[in-house]
Design a protein around this motif. Sequence first.
Motif, PDB file in Angstrom:
ATOM      1  N   MET A 131       0.814  -1.210   0.000  1.00  0.00           N
ATOM      2  CA  MET A 131       0.000   0.000   0.000  1.00  0.00           C
ATOM      3  C   MET A 131       0.852   1.266   0.000  1.00  0.00           C
ATOM      4  SD  MET A 131      -3.158  -0.244  -0.346  1.00  0.00           S
ATOM      5  CE  MET A 131      -4.480  -1.452  -0.298  1.00  0.00           C
ATOM      6  N   ALA A 132       2.032   1.163   0.556  1.00  0.00           N
ATOM      7  CA  ALA A 132       2.901   2.339   0.591  1.00  0.00           C
ATOM      8  C   ALA A 132       3.184   2.831  -0.820  1.00  0.00           C
ATOM      9  CB  ALA A 132       4.195   2.005   1.320  1.00  0.00           C
ATOM     10  N   ALA A 133       3.149   1.916  -1.779  1.00  0.00           N
ATOM     11  CA  ALA A 133       3.455   2.280  -3.158  1.00  0.00           C
ATOM     12  C   ALA A 133       2.244   2.854  -3.882  1.00  0.00           C
ATOM     13  CB  ALA A 133       3.992   1.070  -3.903  1.00  0.00           C
ATOM     14  N   VAL A 134       1.112   2.803  -3.237  1.00  0.00           N
ATOM     15  CA  VAL A 134      -0.078   3.359  -3.876  1.00  0.00           C
ATOM     16  C   VAL A 134      -0.156   4.850  -3.549  1.00  0.00           C
ATOM     17  CG1 VAL A 134      -2.569   3.159  -4.180  1.00  0.00           C
ATOM     18  CG2 VAL A 134      -1.229   1.138  -3.677  1.00  0.00           C
ATOM     19  N   GLN A 135       0.607   5.617  -4.300  1.00  0.00           N
ATOM     20  CA  GLN A 135       0.587   7.065  -4.153  1.00  0.00           C
ATOM     21  C   GLN A 135       0.054   7.631  -5.457  1.00  0.00           C
ATOM     22  OE1 GLN A 135       4.585   8.180  -3.182  1.00  0.00           O
ATOM     23  NE2 GLN A 135       4.558   7.040  -1.261  1.00  0.00           N
ATOM     24  N   ILE A 136      -0.576   8.757  -5.353  1.00  0.00           N
ATOM     25  CA  ILE A 136      -1.256   9.304  -6.532  1.00  0.00           C
ATOM     26  C   ILE A 136      -0.321   9.441  -7.729  1.00  0.00           C
ATOM     27  CG2 ILE A 136      -2.567  11.233  -7.410  1.00  0.00           C
ATOM     28  CD1 ILE A 136      -4.074   9.596  -5.375  1.00  0.00           C
ATOM     29  N   ALA A 137       0.796  10.085  -7.526  1.00  0.00           N
ATOM     30  CA  ALA A 137       1.680  10.352  -8.667  1.00  0.00           C
ATOM     31  C   ALA A 137       2.170   9.055  -9.330  1.00  0.00           C
ATOM     32  CB  ALA A 137       2.837  11.239  -8.227  1.00  0.00           C
ATOM     33  N   PRO A 138       2.730   8.128  -8.594  1.00  0.00           N
ATOM     34  CA  PRO A 138       3.172   6.884  -9.224  1.00  0.00           C
ATOM     35  C   PRO A 138       2.039   6.106  -9.896  1.00  0.00           C
ATOM     36  CG  PRO A 138       4.147   7.089  -7.053  1.00  0.00           C
ATOM     37  CD  PRO A 138       3.163   8.196  -7.191  1.00  0.00           C
ATOM     38  N   VAL A 139       0.897   6.068  -9.251  1.00  0.00           N
ATOM     39  CA  VAL A 139      -0.239   5.367  -9.851  1.00  0.00           C
ATOM     40  C   VAL A 139      -0.611   6.044 -11.171  1.00  0.00           C
ATOM     41  CG1 VAL A 139      -2.714   4.943  -9.635  1.00  0.00           C
ATOM     42  CG2 VAL A 139      -1.183   4.376  -7.756  1.00  0.00           C
TER      43      VAL A 139
ATOM     44  N   PHE B 279     -11.640   9.728  -9.126  1.00  0.00           N
ATOM     45  CA  PHE B 279     -11.801   9.390  -7.705  1.00  0.00           C
ATOM     46  C   PHE B 279     -11.655  10.665  -6.888  1.00  0.00           C
ATOM     47  CE2 PHE B 279     -10.123   5.774  -9.958  1.00  0.00           C
ATOM     48  CZ  PHE B 279     -10.966   4.753  -9.571  1.00  0.00           C
ATOM     49  N   PRO B 280     -12.636  10.921  -6.029  1.00  0.00           N
ATOM     50  CA  PRO B 280     -12.611  12.180  -5.291  1.00  0.00           C
ATOM     51  C   PRO B 280     -11.417  12.326  -4.358  1.00  0.00           C
ATOM     52  CG  PRO B 280     -14.429  10.766  -4.576  1.00  0.00           C
ATOM     53  CD  PRO B 280     -13.839  10.135  -5.784  1.00  0.00           C
ATOM     54  N   SER B 281     -10.845  11.204  -3.942  1.00  0.00           N
ATOM     55  CA  SER B 281      -9.715  11.303  -3.025  1.00  0.00           C
ATOM     56  C   SER B 281      -8.947  10.000  -3.042  1.00  0.00           C
ATOM     57  CB  SER B 281     -10.209  11.582  -1.606  1.00  0.00           C
ATOM     58  OG  SER B 281     -10.886  10.445  -1.119  1.00  0.00           O
ATOM     59  N   LYS B 282      -7.788  10.044  -2.476  1.00  0.00           N
ATOM     60  CA  LYS B 282      -6.984   8.837  -2.375  1.00  0.00           C
ATOM     61  C   LYS B 282      -7.720   7.780  -1.549  1.00  0.00           C
ATOM     62  CE  LYS B 282      -2.605   7.064  -0.758  1.00  0.00           C
ATOM     63  NZ  LYS B 282      -1.352   7.306  -0.020  1.00  0.00           N
ATOM     64  N   ALA B 283      -8.381   8.239  -0.512  1.00  0.00           N
ATOM     65  CA  ALA B 283      -9.116   7.295   0.343  1.00  0.00           C
ATOM     66  C   ALA B 283     -10.143   6.525  -0.484  1.00  0.00           C
ATOM     67  CB  ALA B 283      -9.800   8.045   1.478  1.00  0.00           C
ATOM     68  N   GLU B 284     -10.807   7.259  -1.360  1.00  0.00           N
ATOM     69  CA  GLU B 284     -11.832   6.629  -2.198  1.00  0.00           C
ATOM     70  C   GLU B 284     -11.188   5.634  -3.163  1.00  0.00           C
ATOM     71  OE1 GLU B 284     -15.919   6.476  -2.511  1.00  0.00           O
ATOM     72  OE2 GLU B 284     -14.667   7.787  -1.255  1.00  0.00           O
ATOM     73  N   LEU B 285     -10.092   6.026  -3.734  1.00  0.00           N
ATOM     74  CA  LEU B 285      -9.390   5.137  -4.668  1.00  0.00           C
ATOM     75  C   LEU B 285      -9.010   3.836  -3.987  1.00  0.00           C
ATOM     76  CD1 LEU B 285      -7.822   4.443  -7.270  1.00  0.00           C
ATOM     77  CD2 LEU B 285      -5.898   5.749  -6.357  1.00  0.00           C
ATOM     78  N   ILE B 286      -8.389   3.957  -2.827  1.00  0.00           N
ATOM     79  CA  ILE B 286      -7.947   2.748  -2.131  1.00  0.00           C
ATOM     80  C   ILE B 286      -9.142   1.937  -1.647  1.00  0.00           C
ATOM     81  CG2 ILE B 286      -6.679   1.906  -0.124  1.00  0.00           C
ATOM     82  CD1 ILE B 286      -4.604   3.881  -0.583  1.00  0.00           C
TER      83      ILE B 286
ATOM     84  N   VAL C  57       1.308   7.676 -13.150  1.00  0.00           N
ATOM     85  CA  VAL C  57       2.315   7.313 -14.153  1.00  0.00           C
ATOM     86  C   VAL C  57       2.022   5.931 -14.722  1.00  0.00           C
ATOM     87  CG1 VAL C  57       4.742   6.729 -14.493  1.00  0.00           C
ATOM     88  CG2 VAL C  57       4.117   8.770 -13.181  1.00  0.00           C
ATOM     89  N   ARG C  58       1.764   4.966 -13.828  1.00  0.00           N
ATOM     90  CA  ARG C  58       1.454   3.607 -14.285  1.00  0.00           C
ATOM     91  C   ARG C  58       0.250   3.593 -15.215  1.00  0.00           C
ATOM     92  NH1 ARG C  58       3.170  -1.354 -11.321  1.00  0.00           N
ATOM     93  NH2 ARG C  58       4.392  -0.700  -9.520  1.00  0.00           N
ATOM     94  N   ALA C  59      -0.703   4.452 -14.931  1.00  0.00           N
ATOM     95  CA  ALA C  59      -1.940   4.450 -15.714  1.00  0.00           C
ATOM     96  C   ALA C  59      -1.831   5.363 -16.934  1.00  0.00           C
ATOM     97  CB  ALA C  59      -3.101   4.889 -14.838  1.00  0.00           C
ATOM     98  N   ASN C  60      -0.656   5.970 -17.108  1.00  0.00           N
ATOM     99  CA  ASN C  60      -0.429   6.881 -18.242  1.00  0.00           C
ATOM    100  C   ASN C  60      -1.369   8.079 -18.252  1.00  0.00           C
ATOM    101  OD1 ASN C  60       0.833   4.234 -19.738  1.00  0.00           O
ATOM    102  ND2 ASN C  60       1.732   6.180 -20.363  1.00  0.00           N
ATOM    103  N   VAL C  61      -1.537   8.653 -17.070  1.00  0.00           N
ATOM    104  CA  VAL C  61      -2.308   9.888 -16.994  1.00  0.00           C
ATOM    105  C   VAL C  61      -1.571  10.837 -16.054  1.00  0.00           C
ATOM    106  CG1 VAL C  61      -4.534   8.777 -17.396  1.00  0.00           C
ATOM    107  CG2 VAL C  61      -3.689   9.035 -15.068  1.00  0.00           C
ATOM    108  N   ALA C  62      -2.032  12.043 -15.965  1.00  0.00           N
ATOM    109  CA  ALA C  62      -1.429  12.994 -15.043  1.00  0.00           C
ATOM    110  C   ALA C  62      -2.091  12.856 -13.679  1.00  0.00           C
ATOM    111  CB  ALA C  62      -1.598  14.405 -15.561  1.00  0.00           C
ATOM    112  N   ALA C  63      -1.386  13.325 -12.668  1.00  0.00           N
ATOM    113  CA  ALA C  63      -1.884  13.205 -11.301  1.00  0.00           C
ATOM    114  C   ALA C  63      -3.283  13.799 -11.173  1.00  0.00           C
ATOM    115  CB  ALA C  63      -0.928  13.892 -10.344  1.00  0.00           C
ATOM    116  N   GLY C  64      -3.468  14.949 -11.766  1.00  0.00           N
ATOM    117  CA  GLY C  64      -4.755  15.623 -11.651  1.00  0.00           C
ATOM    118  C   GLY C  64      -5.900  14.796 -12.205  1.00  0.00           C
TER     119      GLY C  64
END
Lengths: 224, 224
Positions: free
Chosen positions: A33-41, A56-63, A43-50
Amino acid sequence: MVYRRTHQVVKRLAARRSAILSAARDAAADGGMAAVQIAPVAVRANVAAGTVYRYFPSKAELISELIADVSRDELAAIRRAADAAPGPSSALAAAVTTIAVHVLSQRKLAWGILAEPVDVDVTASRLASRRDISGELATRIDAAVRAGHLPAQDTGLAATALLGALHEALVGPLAPVNLDDPIKLRDAVQTVTLLALRAVGVMDARARGLVVQATTPAKALVGA
Amino acid sequence: MVYRRTHQVVKRLAARRSAILSAARDAAADGGMAAVQIAPVAVRANVAAGTVYRYFPSKAELISELIADVSRDELAAIRRAADAAPGPSSALAAAVTTIAVHVLSQRKLAWGILAEPVDVDVTASRLASRRDISGELATRIDAAVRAGHLPAQDTGLAATALLGALHEALVGPLAPVNLDDPIKLRDAVQTVTLLALRAVGVMDARARGLVVQATTPAKALVGA
DNA sequence: TTTCCGTTTGAATAGTTGTTCACTTCTTGT
DNA sequence: ACAAGAAGTGAACAACTATTCAAACGGAAA
């Protein structure tokens, strides 16, 4: 009106959403879970952080969705295995074995879903995940009790305890490390399954073949 | 040389150190690990934030010592209870019951020590804590096996699984909420103890009086 | 092609806490 | 009383990331 939600657009949006979720899942399987950060995710998904925040309204929602997702898959697998068994006792054994095999073959992911510290509050989805799986176990235990194969008991508490035993023994910090070896893995699954079945009152599960029966198809699962 | 570590000073320093640790423990018992933050702990201990750092190099170190501390107490209680039992089987039962009663009577603290997410890395001390307690359980299981009361088994794995079962069933997120009622608490302890003993192969623990025997002194502990 | 407007971008922002450090206070021995 | 140095203080700092938002982009209709 010059811009409409055309079918193509809708499909692209859905694809992107699931790409982000997949990226999160991959990240979790890779580095916890430590690796589930917005920016790296992102990148993996080929989109920008924004962009993540448009889905997803928030990181909490995503996780939380990630946890629900993995949990749903897990529950389905447990049901499938249990339903394929010939009777209530072996259904229970199959359910337990399935859980054991799954958490072992995806230890980091399992640890992340279940217990790894996260910086946002995911209590609710973790609770739901456990409730679902524990509930399924409870149902199976109850069936075996009603069939007269097990003594009467608090099935909810028993299911919860079984879940705890499986998790701690197989993915907790004390879990043996070298379970990559398929033979040791199978042994661990067998041992823990036996323990779990005895806990709810199965007499001599080994002699009755419940553990071995249930383990054999599980071995196939590991390979998959 | 005009300032020396006089006996009085040494005593004061030691007192302050343990005051900080106690403050941390209180905070954890009150609001879980999330409440163990440097500034609030310092307030509780009647010192400034900076002072904490004269006694502990980092928050991680502070929490690690807290975990070790609580763990040490727990281990001692388990040993005491087990050693007082008449035989290997009831020693095991006593150990299990002691764990159950302790985690139940300090649920927030137990949850914090065991599994609650913390923002610093305390993996090592949590691992040590589990290893100690699981090791003690393993020893007791082994004694019962050698006495011929239990079937041969992987005692380490069994001990770990038992620990997981106890924790999940009693302090995990699925644990029943109203265990403040002493009667329900005793029931839960009994149920879980029975489950744990059966898991390692005790036949009909209830009939042999192991569970009840072990529970009775535990009831006294709860009141304390 | 042009216009419109939802989508994407990613650098800047913000909020949270652990940690530091220049300064103050206190203790000890002369 | 005073020097010397250790212990204590707490405001300021630093680092880390989730989140925002003004500007750029790109499909869809006219």
